[in-house]
Design a protein around this motif. Structure first.
Motif, mmCIF file in Angstrom:
data_model
loop_
_atom_site.group_PDB
_atom_site.id
_atom_site.type_symbol
_atom_site.label_atom_id
_atom_site.label_comp_id
_atom_site.label_asym_id
_atom_site.label_seq_id
_atom_site.Cartn_x
_atom_site.Cartn_y
_atom_site.Cartn_z
ATOM 1 N N GLU A 50 0.652 -1.072 0.162
ATOM 2 C CA GLU A 50 0.023 0.021 -0.015
ATOM 3 C C GLU A 50 0.812 1.107 -0.026
ATOM 4 O O GLU A 50 1.774 1.424 0.712
ATOM 5 C CB GLU A 50 -0.803 0.052 1.279
ATOM 6 C CG GLU A 50 -1.702 1.214 1.560
ATOM 7 C CD GLU A 50 -2.128 1.581 2.789
ATOM 8 O OE1 GLU A 50 -2.629 2.733 3.008
ATOM 9 O OE2 GLU A 50 -1.997 0.763 3.623
ATOM 10 N N THR A 51 0.605 2.210 -0.700
ATOM 11 C CA THR A 51 1.191 3.374 -0.851
ATOM 12 C C THR A 51 0.035 4.535 -0.572
ATOM 13 O O THR A 51 -0.879 4.643 -1.043
ATOM 14 C CB THR A 51 1.918 3.820 -2.188
ATOM 15 O OG1 THR A 51 0.862 3.675 -3.180
ATOM 16 C CG2 THR A 51 2.567 3.050 -2.345
ATOM 17 N N PHE A 52 0.335 5.147 0.877
ATOM 18 C CA PHE A 52 -0.760 6.056 1.173
ATOM 19 C C PHE A 52 -0.345 7.391 1.253
ATOM 20 O O PHE A 52 0.920 7.752 1.455
ATOM 21 C CB PHE A 52 -1.193 5.875 2.671
ATOM 22 C CG PHE A 52 -2.195 6.655 3.270
ATOM 23 C CD1 PHE A 52 -3.425 6.179 3.184
ATOM 24 C CD2 PHE A 52 -1.878 7.788 4.014
ATOM 25 C CE1 PHE A 52 -4.325 7.081 3.760
ATOM 26 C CE2 PHE A 52 -2.897 8.590 4.330
ATOM 27 C CZ PHE A 52 -4.274 8.220 4.209
ATOM 28 N N ASP A 53 -0.933 8.494 0.543
ATOM 29 C CA ASP A 53 -0.819 9.798 0.528
ATOM 30 C C ASP A 53 -1.585 10.713 1.354
ATOM 31 O O ASP A 53 -2.701 10.664 1.290
ATOM 32 C CB ASP A 53 -1.070 10.213 -0.952
ATOM 33 C CG ASP A 53 -0.415 11.666 -1.432
ATOM 34 O OD1 ASP A 53 -0.210 12.585 -0.559
ATOM 35 O OD2 ASP A 53 -0.032 11.721 -2.410
ATOM 36 N N TYR A 54 -0.924 11.454 2.456
ATOM 37 C CA TYR A 54 -1.713 12.167 3.270
ATOM 38 C C TYR A 54 -2.483 13.307 2.479
ATOM 39 O O TYR A 54 -3.535 13.617 3.225
ATOM 40 C CB TYR A 54 -0.713 12.879 4.495
ATOM 41 C CG TYR A 54 -0.403 12.043 5.323
ATOM 42 C CD1 TYR A 54 -0.981 11.574 6.514
ATOM 43 C CD2 TYR A 54 0.894 11.113 5.298
ATOM 44 C CE1 TYR A 54 -0.685 10.479 7.496
ATOM 45 C CE2 TYR A 54 1.381 10.381 6.293
ATOM 46 C CZ TYR A 54 0.659 9.888 7.564
ATOM 47 O OH TYR A 54 0.971 9.064 8.123
ATOM 48 N N ARG A 55 -2.090 13.747 1.442
ATOM 49 C CA ARG A 55 -2.660 14.786 0.844
ATOM 50 C C ARG A 55 -4.160 14.496 0.186
ATOM 51 O O ARG A 55 -4.957 15.092 0.221
ATOM 52 C CB ARG A 55 -2.063 15.292 -0.450
ATOM 53 C CG ARG A 55 -0.553 16.152 0.217
ATOM 54 C CD ARG A 55 0.591 16.173 -0.941
ATOM 55 N NE ARG A 55 1.032 14.920 -1.182
ATOM 56 C CZ ARG A 55 1.961 14.763 -1.840
ATOM 57 N NH1 ARG A 55 2.750 15.753 -2.392
ATOM 58 N NH2 ARG A 55 2.500 13.482 -2.265
#
Length: 294
Positions: A50-55
């Protein structure tokens, strides 16, 4: 992180300390990677994360392709949906490679099949379960799926459910005794089921101090239509080699001679904090979106 030992070896020794560790590529600023699952093909290790982006408050799925010396040859995003996607658990079954990522933000649980492994995936079916971190395994004469319910925040961490099916594609029948296990320390699945020394071991999250702070090993003595009998086999914490990322161990996933784990460090981030209202708004809009599949 890639640990230079099989998952069987790690479970038998009851610790990750002292084992060789190799870091996977770091995520860019305001992002993190988690939930590693791997498959070897033609001498190459394919690690899906998983690659999570806070934006955007969304997760997508990427793959790192490593050679036998664990050198990264390529990294590419392979699955992005209008909703959050994580926990890309992989299953090889019936001549195909399947992925059952966590997709509860879509309004359902979805099954994907590799159209051209490892980079092309297609959504092929819906699993009618309110499942978080669904973890299927063939046990006895049927498929069993362990998962946590998409219920209250507490239930998502402390309740373990199961369902069974004659085939990976279903139909899935929720266990009539759900929840099969309730543990205030946490019992959400944390990686594939492991068959070891005649036992069935399910890694689950220990959330005593924070979400995914360690992994407990749940030894399944019996699972059938009458219920679940299980006992704890041990607790795994981040290895010393993971310093300074010693605040959590969230996933344990075997891949032949190596094992994949993710570790974390809790830090204050002003940019990430300022993005919280935006993330909450994104989650609300996602729940209201017509893109949610029914």
């Amino acid at each position: 992180m890639v640990v230079g030992a099989s998952v069987d070896t790690i479970i038998r020794r009851g610790s990750l300390d002292g084992l060789p560790c190799h870091w996977l590529p770091a995520a860019p600023a305001l992002q993190f990677s988690a939930d590693p699952f791997g498959i070897w093909r033609n001498g190459l290790l394919h690690v899906f994360v998983e690659t999570f982006d806070y934006r955007s408050a969304h997760g997508a799925i990427a793959v790192h392709v490593l050679d036998a010396s664990l050198r990264v040859l390529e990294t590419r995003e392979v699955l992005r949906e209008p909703w959050h996607v994580s926990y890309p658990l992989l299953v090889e079954h019936d001549g195909a490679t399947w992925m059952i990522p966590e997709t509860s933000a879509s309004g359902g649980q979805w099954l994907y099949r590799a159209r051209a492994f490892p980079f092309e995936w297609e959504r092929v079916g819906r699993i009618d379960l309110p499942a978080l971190d669904a973890t299927p395994q063939w046990i006895g004469d049927r498929w069993w799926m362990f998962y946590s319910p998409a219920g209250t925040p507490r239930e998502r961490l402390t309740h373990l459910h199961a369902a069974w099916a004659p085939d990976l594609t279903g139909p899935w029948t929720p266990h009539r005794a759900n929840p099969l296990r309730i543990d205030p320390r946490g019992v959400r699945p944390a990686g594939p089921v492991v068959h070891i020394d005649g036992q069935i071991v399910l890694p689950v999250q220990d959330c005593t101090h924070s979400y995914g702070c360690a992994i407990r090993l749940l030894s399944i003595e019996r699972i059938d239509e009458t219920g679940l009998v299980a006992s704890e086999r041990g607790l795994l914490r981040p290895p010393a080699a993971a310093a300074p990322f010693l605040d959590g161990l969230h996933t344990l996933s075997g891949a032949g001679p190596v094992t994949l784990i993710d570790v974390k460090q809790r830090l204050f981030s002003a940019p990430a904090l300022f993005m919280r209202p935006r993330r909450e708004l994104a989650r609300i809009l996602a729940r209201m979106s017509p893109n949610r599949l029914k």
